[in-house]
Each structure stands twice: as C-alpha cells, then as structure tokens.
Design an enzyme around this catalytic site. Structure first.
Site, mmCIF file in Angstrom:
data_model
loop_
_atom_site.group_PDB
_atom_site.id
_atom_site.type_symbol
_atom_site.label_atom_id
_atom_site.label_comp_id
_atom_site.label_asym_id
_atom_site.label_seq_id
_atom_site.Cartn_x
_atom_site.Cartn_y
_atom_site.Cartn_z
ATOM 1 N N ASP A 91 0.813 -1.058 -0.080
ATOM 2 C CA ASP A 91 -0.028 0.002 0.041
ATOM 3 C C ASP A 91 0.896 1.264 0.172
ATOM 4 O OD1 ASP A 91 -1.217 -2.205 1.013
ATOM 5 O OD2 ASP A 91 -2.846 -1.041 1.821
ATOM 6 N N HIS A 132 -1.029 4.506 -0.496
ATOM 7 C CA HIS A 132 -2.178 5.434 0.119
ATOM 8 C C HIS A 132 -2.000 6.984 0.113
ATOM 9 C CE1 HIS A 132 -5.294 2.791 1.683
ATOM 10 N NE2 HIS A 132 -4.474 2.106 2.026
ATOM 11 N N ASP A 141 -4.188 -0.205 -3.382
ATOM 12 C CA ASP A 141 -4.373 0.740 -2.278
ATOM 13 C C ASP A 141 -3.288 1.886 -2.646
ATOM 14 O OD1 ASP A 141 -6.198 -0.519 -1.258
ATOM 15 O OD2 ASP A 141 -5.712 -0.605 0.915
ATOM 16 N N ASP A 190 -6.559 7.160 -1.341
ATOM 17 C CA ASP A 190 -7.279 7.298 -0.191
ATOM 18 C C ASP A 190 -6.219 7.692 1.247
ATOM 19 O OD1 ASP A 190 -9.833 7.330 -1.138
ATOM 20 O OD2 ASP A 190 -10.317 5.105 -0.727
ATOM 21 N N ARG A 191 -6.807 8.168 1.884
ATOM 22 C CA ARG A 191 -6.234 8.650 3.221
ATOM 23 C C ARG A 191 -5.058 9.739 3.120
ATOM 24 N NH1 ARG A 191 -7.785 5.947 7.618
ATOM 25 N NH2 ARG A 191 -8.957 3.917 7.305
ATOM 26 N N ASN A 240 -8.571 -3.022 -2.166
ATOM 27 C CA ASN A 240 -9.977 -2.488 -1.654
ATOM 28 C C ASN A 240 -10.114 -1.045 -1.633
ATOM 29 O OD1 ASN A 240 -8.310 -2.445 0.461
ATOM 30 N ND2 ASN A 240 -10.067 -1.725 1.747
ATOM 31 N N HIS A 241 -9.167 -0.217 -1.868
ATOM 32 C CA HIS A 241 -9.336 1.255 -2.031
ATOM 33 C C HIS A 241 -9.431 1.839 -3.382
ATOM 34 C CE1 HIS A 241 -9.653 2.835 2.182
ATOM 35 N NE2 HIS A 241 -9.042 1.765 2.163
ATOM 36 N N HIS A 278 -3.890 -8.197 -3.129
ATOM 37 C CA HIS A 278 -3.964 -7.145 -2.077
ATOM 38 C C HIS A 278 -4.224 -7.803 -0.811
ATOM 39 C CE1 HIS A 278 -4.052 -3.388 -0.296
ATOM 40 N NE2 HIS A 278 -5.418 -3.359 0.040
ATOM 41 N N ARG A 297 -12.579 -6.713 9.860
ATOM 42 C CA ARG A 297 -13.000 -5.423 9.016
ATOM 43 C C ARG A 297 -14.485 -5.621 8.825
ATOM 44 N NH1 ARG A 297 -8.184 -3.673 6.415
ATOM 45 N NH2 ARG A 297 -6.500 -4.966 6.666
ATOM 46 N N HIS A 345 -2.291 -4.910 2.491
ATOM 47 C CA HIS A 345 -3.584 -4.635 3.222
ATOM 48 C C HIS A 345 -3.548 -4.370 4.601
ATOM 49 C CE1 HIS A 345 -7.952 -4.753 3.061
ATOM 50 N NE2 HIS A 345 -8.023 -5.966 3.545
#
Length: 479
Positions: free
Chosen positions: A222, A224, A251, A254-255, A283-284, A332, A380, A407
């Site tokens: 990731d 991010h 990923d 995001d964030r 998943n993002h 991922h 989750r 992840h």
C-alpha cells in the site's frame, strides 16, 4: 463487585491514556481487560469500538457499538460509533438509521444534525447512482471527452506528453512538478487516463509473468496517497525501467492527501513500461472507499467530478492477482472464504465492476491472515480471516510456494507468517502521519524466488494532513 468495578475503571483509564498516545493496540488490550472484570459497561465497549475504528477493524467496531447499545439503549455515543462503523463499511442506510435516532433524542445538537444530513445526502446519491446503473446504455466518460480540442493555455509551463505519448523525460518532469505541489494540466491527466484504461482493459484478471534467472522484481505494498514516500522508494531502489521492474500491490489512493500525484505517477509508468510495471487492484480502488477516505474529494477539489468518474472506470480494469513463475501468487488482500479456489477460477473473474460483498473477487481485495487454523469472521466486517492450514491447502492444490499480500499496516513494513507461506508487505511508512511504522518493499529474483526485504522510514512532506479530502463523517467520527 465494587472492588472489581474500581479495578476495571483503573484499566479503562490506562487504556484511555494509550488511546490518547495513539497506541491503539494497547488501548484495545486494556479495554478488553476492563470488560473481563465488568462485562456490562457500555462505555468500555464504546471506547474499544473507537479504538477498533482507528485500526480499521470495522467489523469488531460494529460489534462493540452494538453491544454497548444492547446494554444501554440510551447511550448516545453508541449510536455514533455504530453509525461510523457502518459508514466505513459503506452501509449508509444502516448508518442513517442511527443518526436519525441521535437527532430525535438531541434535536438541538448541531453536530448530529450535520451528520444526519450528510449521511442522508449519500443515501440519496447512492439510490440515484443505482437508478442510472440499471440503465443499460451507461456510457463511458471517454465518449463524452474531446481531449484533442482541449487547449493548453499559454501560461501553463508544466510537463506535457510528447505527441500524446508518455516518455521518460515527461515522467521525470511530472514527478518534479508534483513534488513542488503543482497541478498537471487536465488535458495531460485525461490523456494518461484514457490510454491506461485501454492498456489495463486488455489484461487478464490474473496476470502471469516469468522472471528469468538473472532478473529481479520489486514488490511494493500500500502507498495510500503518500507521494513523497513513493518518490523515496524510487530514490532508494531506482526508477522503474525494463531492467528494474516493479509491482505495486493496490491501495494507491485514499487517506494520504497526495493520492492524485501517486496514481498519475503509477499510471504514467504503466504506459511507459507496460510489460515491466505492474499494478493490482486494492480494496481502496473502489467507489465506496474513495467516497469515504478522500480520493473522490481530492479529484473533485483538484479537477472535476467527471474526472473522478473516469478514475472509477479505470480502477475497475485493474487486474486482481499476479503469478510469478507459476510459484508465487500476489494479491492485495488474501485467500478465500471457501476451499477449492483454483488459479483458473481467478482467470475467469469478470472484474470490470465494483466488488461484490462476497466471493473470490471480494476475498482477493479484503481478506486477512490469522495465526490460528481455520477461518474466522473478519475484523473488518468484509470477507474473512484465514489460517495457516487454509494457506497450506490452497498452495498445495495450486502447486504454489507462497503468497505475497499487503492490506495491513506492519510495524516493520513487512511480516512473514504461516511458516513463511504468507508474506505481508506495506509501503506507506508512518501511515496517516501517526502509526510510526516502517515501510518495506521486497526483491524477488528469478534464480531462487526467495524474498529479500528492504525497509525504509517516512520522509517529510508538505503540510497537508492525511484525510484532508475525506468525507466529513469519517473525519468527525474518528476523533
């Protein structure tokens, strides 16, 4: 009982102290010990729920908030916690119900009213999107773009594609331009997106590559939206090239608040080295996550809603898994909710969609390993957790050596579990500017396929906080 209650309060205070210091693992540990002494305290469940939210264990957070409300249905914070958990899971209708309750009990609470209105807006928007999606003539954004006739103004002095093509010179100029916090011209961004959609849509859902004896590949986890850490990876490990291949394991966005810079850089390299630069979906790279965790807000702030729609189309074409030399499988999230899934099943996944709530596509993006055998409900709230025996059986059936996944934040940037058969790699150091973790990447050589780990620490970045573009419900819910 009073004595136990006092002891439990002391444990709660200890947990609160860890929570304030952002040490959520220890906070969870002491809230749990407090609950063992006093299992009927709604506040302990609510506090632990918030700690779980901070560590992205939305399933556990939801369960704790629900438990707090079973104990005390008048405990308002419990409704807030449960609503935030549901928002994080993209269950907007369930969240709206809890916000309704809060507004009914506290009609003068401005914060509650704002959250209720915000959530209500999302529920309506989702219903509208569903109505459009069921209209079969859904057109691609590409059809409504006239990129050729987009003019680049005379005062724009930034990088431009050369005759509509990405070159190494363009990539270096773009990375420097982004480093100075400048914006790529929208025409160039659209050119990259349209071309990369074309490249990705021709790839299978399971990409299979061969590394020769003398070759190596770098696998990153990731990122991010942590653009300055991405640049640091290239500084430490060299720019991508035909002799320095990379795989980024989902990923990308995001964030972190430089998600556009990250994704346009990665897409640029995909166009420059299509056979030596690999991207898998996380998943993002999905609408629900982008709506909550910042990427949609960032694209709308820096460009337009139409460009976000195109990103959404492109993300749907990202492959879901990659196999190296028929021996190493990379995805991922992780393995599957049921035994018996084969590589052939992965090849057959129709991936051009938002991921379903269950099944192999969902698992590839969402699942996590666990130390004990068997499977468990996911922390989750999506997919499952799988044990070493599940990994063993899957590898044996598919004649594989090990899996590499991402992840999950890891303190050292990577973790080896399931007797070396399940490796996690995470490449966003000091995740969200607060986790204090290292980042890592892996070298795999064709000669022996033995993972070699390289760790790195976070570098400074401009003063734009993580989640700057995230949905206000997530920002407030995470206090």
């Amino acid at each position: 009982m009073a004595e136990g209650g006092n002891d439990a309060e002391l444990l709660k205070e200890k947990a609160n102290k860890y929570f304030k210091e952002k040490d959520y693992e220890n906070a969870i540990k002491y809230y749990t010990e407090a609950l063992e002494l006093n299992p009927s305290n709604a506040i302990y469940y609510s506090n632990r729920s918030l700690a779980y939210l901070r560590t992205e264990c939305y399933g556990y957070a939801l369960a704790d908030a629900t438990k707090a409300l079973e104990i005390d249905k008048n405990y308002i914070k419990g409704y807030y916690r449960r609503a935030t958990s549901n928002m994080a899971l993209g269950k907007f209708k369930a969240a709206l119900k809890d916000y309704e309750t809060v507004v009914r009990v506290r009609p003068n609470d401005k914060d509650a009213t704002m959250k209720y209105q915000e959530c209500s807006k999302i529920v309506k928007q989702k219903a509208f999107e569903r109505a459009i999606a069921s209209d079969e003539t859904k057109k691609s954004v590409v059809d409504s773009l006239d990129i050729e006739n987009m003019t680049i103004e005379d005062d724009y002095v930034g990088p431009k594609l050369e005759d509509g093509k990405v070159t190494l010179t363009f990539m270096k100029e773009m990375m420097d331009w982004f480093q100075d916090q400048k914006k790529l011209h929208r025409k160039c961004a659209y050119q990259i997106l349209v071309q990369v959609k074309d490249v990705l849509s021709k790839l299978p859902s399971l990409v299979e590559i061969t590394l020769k004896e003398s070759e190596k590949i770098t696998i990153c986890g990731d990122t991010h939206g942590q653009y300055y850490d991405l640049l640091n990876i290239f500084k430490l490990n060299g720019l991508p090239s035909e002799t320095n291949p990379y795989l980024f394991n989902g990923d990308f966005v995001d964030r972190g608040s430089f998600s556009l810079e990250v994704i346009l850089t990665l897409f640029g390299f995909k166009l420059l080295f299509p056979d030596n630069f690999h991207l898998l979906r996380g998943n993002h790279e999905t609408d629900n996550m982008n709506q909550m965790y910042g990427f949609e807000g960032e694209v709308k702030a820096k460009y337009t809603a139409q460009m976000f729609q195109l990103f959404s189309e492109v993300f749907q074409w990202l492959p879901l898994a990659q196999c190296i030399n028929n021996k190493v499988l990379i995805m991922h999230g992780g393995l599957f909710s049921e035994d018996g899934v084969t590589l052939d099943d992965l090849r057959k996944i129709d991936r051009n969609r938002q991921p379903p709530d269950s099944g192999p596509m969902c698992d590839l993006l969402w699942s996590d390993p666990q130390p004990q055998n068997g499977r468990s409900i996911s922390k989750r709230g999506v997919s499952c957790q799988f044990g070493p025996d599940v990994t063993e059986r899957f590898l044996e059936q598919n004649k594989l050596d090990f899996i590499v996944r991402s992840h999950e934040v890891k303190a050292e940037g990577y973790e080896v579990t399931h007797s070396g058969k399940c490796i996690t790699v995470f490449s966003a150091p000091n995740y969200c500017d607060q986790m204090g973790n290292k980042g890592a990447y892996i070298h795999l050589r064709g000669s022996d396929l033995k993972p070699e780990f390289h760790q790195f620490t976070a570098v400074p970045h401009p003063n734009v906080k993580p989640m700057a573009y995230a949905n206000t419900l997530m920002q407030l819910g995470m206090m």
